[in-house]
Structures are given as C-alpha cells and as structure tokens.
Design a protein around this motif. Structure first.
Motif, PDB file in Angstrom:
ATOM      1  N   THR A 171       0.834  -1.201   0.000  1.00 36.59           N
ATOM      2  CA  THR A 171       0.000   0.000   0.000  1.00 36.59           C
ATOM      3  C   THR A 171       0.870   1.253   0.000  1.00 36.59           C
ATOM      4  OG1 THR A 171      -1.792  -1.154   1.139  1.00 36.59           O
ATOM      5  CG2 THR A 171      -1.778   1.256   1.304  1.00 36.59           C
ATOM      6  N   LEU A 172       1.857   1.290   0.883  1.00 38.62           N
ATOM      7  CA  LEU A 172       2.750   2.451   0.956  1.00 38.62           C
ATOM      8  C   LEU A 172       3.597   2.591  -0.301  1.00 38.62           C
ATOM      9  CD1 LEU A 172       3.831   2.122   4.685  1.00 38.62           C
ATOM     10  CD2 LEU A 172       2.245   3.791   3.701  1.00 38.62           C
ATOM     11  N   ALA A 173       4.088   1.474  -0.838  1.00 34.09           N
ATOM     12  CA  ALA A 173       4.926   1.513  -2.036  1.00 34.09           C
ATOM     13  C   ALA A 173       4.161   2.020  -3.262  1.00 34.09           C
ATOM     14  CB  ALA A 173       5.497   0.125  -2.325  1.00 34.09           C
ATOM     15  N   ASN A 174       2.859   1.846  -3.281  1.00 30.66           N
ATOM     16  CA  ASN A 174       2.041   2.312  -4.400  1.00 30.66           C
ATOM     17  C   ASN A 174       1.482   3.720  -4.184  1.00 30.66           C
ATOM     18  OD1 ASN A 174       1.738   0.149  -6.543  1.00 30.66           O
ATOM     19  ND2 ASN A 174       1.408  -1.030  -4.682  1.00 30.66           N
ATOM     20  N   GLY A 175       1.914   4.396  -3.121  1.00 32.00           N
ATOM     21  CA  GLY A 175       1.509   5.778  -2.875  1.00 32.00           C
ATOM     22  C   GLY A 175       0.169   5.941  -2.184  1.00 32.00           C
ATOM     23  N   PHE A 176      -0.331   4.880  -1.543  1.00 31.74           N
ATOM     24  CA  PHE A 176      -1.596   4.946  -0.822  1.00 31.74           C
ATOM     25  C   PHE A 176      -1.333   5.008   0.679  1.00 31.74           C
ATOM     26  CE2 PHE A 176      -2.631   2.875  -4.843  1.00 31.74           C
ATOM     27  CZ  PHE A 176      -3.714   3.637  -5.265  1.00 31.74           C
ATOM     28  N   ASP A 177      -2.384   5.322   1.465  1.00 36.96           N
ATOM     29  CA  ASP A 177      -2.236   5.490   2.905  1.00 36.96           C
ATOM     30  C   ASP A 177      -2.882   4.392   3.737  1.00 36.96           C
ATOM     31  OD1 ASP A 177      -0.898   8.038   2.665  1.00 36.96           O
ATOM     32  OD2 ASP A 177      -2.853   8.837   2.051  1.00 36.96           O
ATOM     33  N   HIS A 178      -3.997   3.860   3.273  1.00 35.00           N
ATOM     34  CA  HIS A 178      -4.662   2.796   4.030  1.00 35.00           C
ATOM     35  C   HIS A 178      -5.249   1.778   3.061  1.00 35.00           C
ATOM     36  CE1 HIS A 178      -8.254   5.318   3.253  1.00 35.00           C
ATOM     37  NE2 HIS A 178      -8.957   4.200   3.418  1.00 35.00           N
ATOM     38  N   PHE A 179      -5.595   0.624   3.599  1.00 38.10           N
ATOM     39  CA  PHE A 179      -6.176  -0.420   2.769  1.00 38.10           C
ATOM     40  C   PHE A 179      -7.349  -1.060   3.496  1.00 38.10           C
ATOM     41  CE2 PHE A 179      -2.808  -2.429   5.218  1.00 38.10           C
ATOM     42  CZ  PHE A 179      -3.333  -3.654   5.612  1.00 38.10           C
ATOM     43  N   GLU A 224      -7.619 -10.197  -0.356  1.00 39.58           N
ATOM     44  CA  GLU A 224      -7.817  -9.221  -1.420  1.00 39.58           C
ATOM     45  C   GLU A 224      -7.946  -7.879  -0.723  1.00 39.58           C
ATOM     46  OE1 GLU A 224     -11.208  -8.331  -4.647  1.00 39.58           O
ATOM     47  OE2 GLU A 224     -10.412 -10.386  -4.678  1.00 39.58           O
ATOM     48  N   ILE A 225      -7.135  -6.925  -1.158  1.00 36.62           N
ATOM     49  CA  ILE A 225      -7.152  -5.608  -0.518  1.00 36.62           C
ATOM     50  C   ILE A 225      -7.449  -4.528  -1.557  1.00 36.62           C
ATOM     51  CG2 ILE A 225      -5.516  -6.317   1.265  1.00 36.62           C
ATOM     52  CD1 ILE A 225      -3.403  -4.555  -0.217  1.00 36.62           C
ATOM     53  N   VAL A 226      -8.063  -3.454  -1.079  1.00 32.32           N
ATOM     54  CA  VAL A 226      -8.287  -2.261  -1.892  1.00 32.32           C
ATOM     55  C   VAL A 226      -7.572  -1.123  -1.182  1.00 32.32           C
ATOM     56  CG1 VAL A 226      -9.987  -0.722  -2.940  1.00 32.32           C
ATOM     57  CG2 VAL A 226     -10.529  -3.142  -2.631  1.00 32.32           C
ATOM     58  N   MET A 227      -6.720  -0.400  -1.923  1.00 31.73           N
ATOM     59  CA  MET A 227      -5.880   0.652  -1.344  1.00 31.73           C
ATOM     60  C   MET A 227      -6.482   2.029  -1.615  1.00 31.73           C
ATOM     61  SD  MET A 227      -2.255  -0.997  -2.629  1.00 31.73           S
ATOM     62  CE  MET A 227      -2.802  -1.072  -4.328  1.00 31.73           C
ATOM     63  N   PHE A 228      -6.375   2.922  -0.612  1.00 32.96           N
ATOM     64  CA  PHE A 228      -6.940   4.263  -0.714  1.00 32.96           C
ATOM     65  C   PHE A 228      -5.956   5.298  -0.193  1.00 32.96           C
ATOM     66  CE2 PHE A 228     -10.542   1.398  -0.122  1.00 32.96           C
ATOM     67  CZ  PHE A 228     -11.372   1.774  -1.177  1.00 32.96           C
ATOM     68  N   LYS A 229      -6.145   6.548  -0.632  1.00 31.96           N
ATOM     69  CA  LYS A 229      -5.372   7.673  -0.116  1.00 31.96           C
ATOM     70  C   LYS A 229      -6.198   8.365   0.965  1.00 31.96           C
ATOM     71  CE  LYS A 229      -2.627   8.404  -4.184  1.00 31.96           C
ATOM     72  NZ  LYS A 229      -1.958   9.319  -5.062  1.00 31.96           N
ATOM     73  N   GLY A 230      -5.500   9.036   1.868  1.00 32.35           N
ATOM     74  CA  GLY A 230      -6.180   9.769   2.921  1.00 32.35           C
ATOM     75  C   GLY A 230      -6.288   8.964   4.195  1.00 32.35           C
ATOM     76  N   ALA A 231      -6.965   9.560   5.163  1.00 36.47           N
ATOM     77  CA  ALA A 231      -7.104   8.935   6.481  1.00 36.47           C
ATOM     78  C   ALA A 231      -8.020   7.714   6.415  1.00 36.47           C
ATOM     79  CB  ALA A 231      -7.640   9.946   7.477  1.00 36.47           C
TER      80      ALA A 231
END
Length: 182
Positions: A72-80, A143-150
C-alpha cells in the motif's frame, strides 16, 4: 553405494534445507514459499503468503498484513481495506523413511516406496515400525483495496498502512544475509 544409504543422505539434505521457518521474502517461484501479489485493478491486489512446515499460522498471517501495508505504501496509498481473507492449512502425514532398528534389526530386505503407504518392505506388509509425522503448511491470502487519505474510523476492515507496518515490523523474520561475512 546402497540405495537405502542414498535415500537417507537425500532425506538428511532435504531436512537441513528446510530447518528454519519461511522468512519474509518474495516467493522464488509460483506456488513457492514466501509472499506474492497479483494486481487485479489499479488499487486492488490479491496478496498471498505461503509458509513451510516450520512457519506458524500466526507468522503467515502477520506476513500477509505486513505485505499488504508495505505494498500500500509503495504504491503511494495510505490505508487499505481487506475485502476477503482466508488462511488454509495443508495437513499431510509423511514417512520419515524405513525404520532404523525394527523388530528384525536394520532392514536388509528390499525396500520400496508406495505413494499411499510410504516405505514398505517385503517382510513387513503392515509397516508397523514405520516412522511418520504430520506436516502442516499454512497459506494466507487476502484481497485488498488501497486508498489515499485517512482511514475511515467506522470501518473495522480498514487498516492504516503506516500503523500496521510499524506494529508488525519487529515480529517479521527477515532472511539471513547472504555471503561469506554473515
């Protein structure tokens, strides 16, 4: 060399090669021990971790969450968010080889290996003195979905990637360094 001696040498080499739990590292081949991921969409991945027989269920599940956070962090996202998750146990009973000192001493008779019954000899059709053990290997996938933000506070299936990474890092077993100066 006698065939039984060769089999014992190969078995000893195999056991010594797998003498440690699976470290946190990419799988060396499809279906191999370690982690792998498959991109399903731009922000959706399937993460899988396979452990050998010395890797506990807890270690496999920790590596799974750690890998999800790291990716998640390597792809530029903050939470999953974990949309699906499963841990499977592959249980097998394996033969440890012919008996060393059975009722008739060291087996001078002809030995053969049967896939369903293990090592057998001509004099012992019930292999009563055969040594076996149960081997358990765990595989965890999510299976995870990655998101930006809090991370949303109302979602129990959402994980802050930085928090997961920081809390699990001390428990993750890394591979031993390679080379002559270990």
């Amino acid at each position: 060399m006698r065939p039984a001696f060769i089999v014992l040498i190969l078995a000893a080499a195999l056991v010594s090669a797998c003498a440690t739990a699976t470290p946190y590292a990419p799988a060396d081949r499809p279906g191999g021990y370690g982690f792998s991921e498959q991109r399903l969409e731009a922000n959706r991945l399937k993460v899988t971790v396979r452990g050998n027989s010395l890797t506990t269920r807890e270690a496999v599940e920790d590596q799974l969450l750690f890998r999800a956070a790291e990716t998640t962090l390597a792809n530029g996202f903050d939470h999953f968010v974990v949309t699906s998750r499963a841990t499977d146990a592959d249980r097998r009973t394996v033969s440890l080889g012919p008996p060393r000192f059975g009722a008739r001493g060291f087996a001078p008779e002809f030995w053969y290996y049967h896939r369903g019954f293990g090592w057998r000899s001509a004099y012992d059709p019930f292999w009563s003195d055969l040594e076996t053990r149960e081997v358990v290997r765990f595989e965890a996938s999510a299976e995870i979905v990655m998101f930006k933000g809090a991370k949303p506070a109302d979602r129990a299936d959402a994980f802050d990637a930085r928090d997961v990474s920081a809390s699990l890092a001390p428990r993750i077993q890394r591979p031993a360094p390679e080379g002559p100066n270990r």
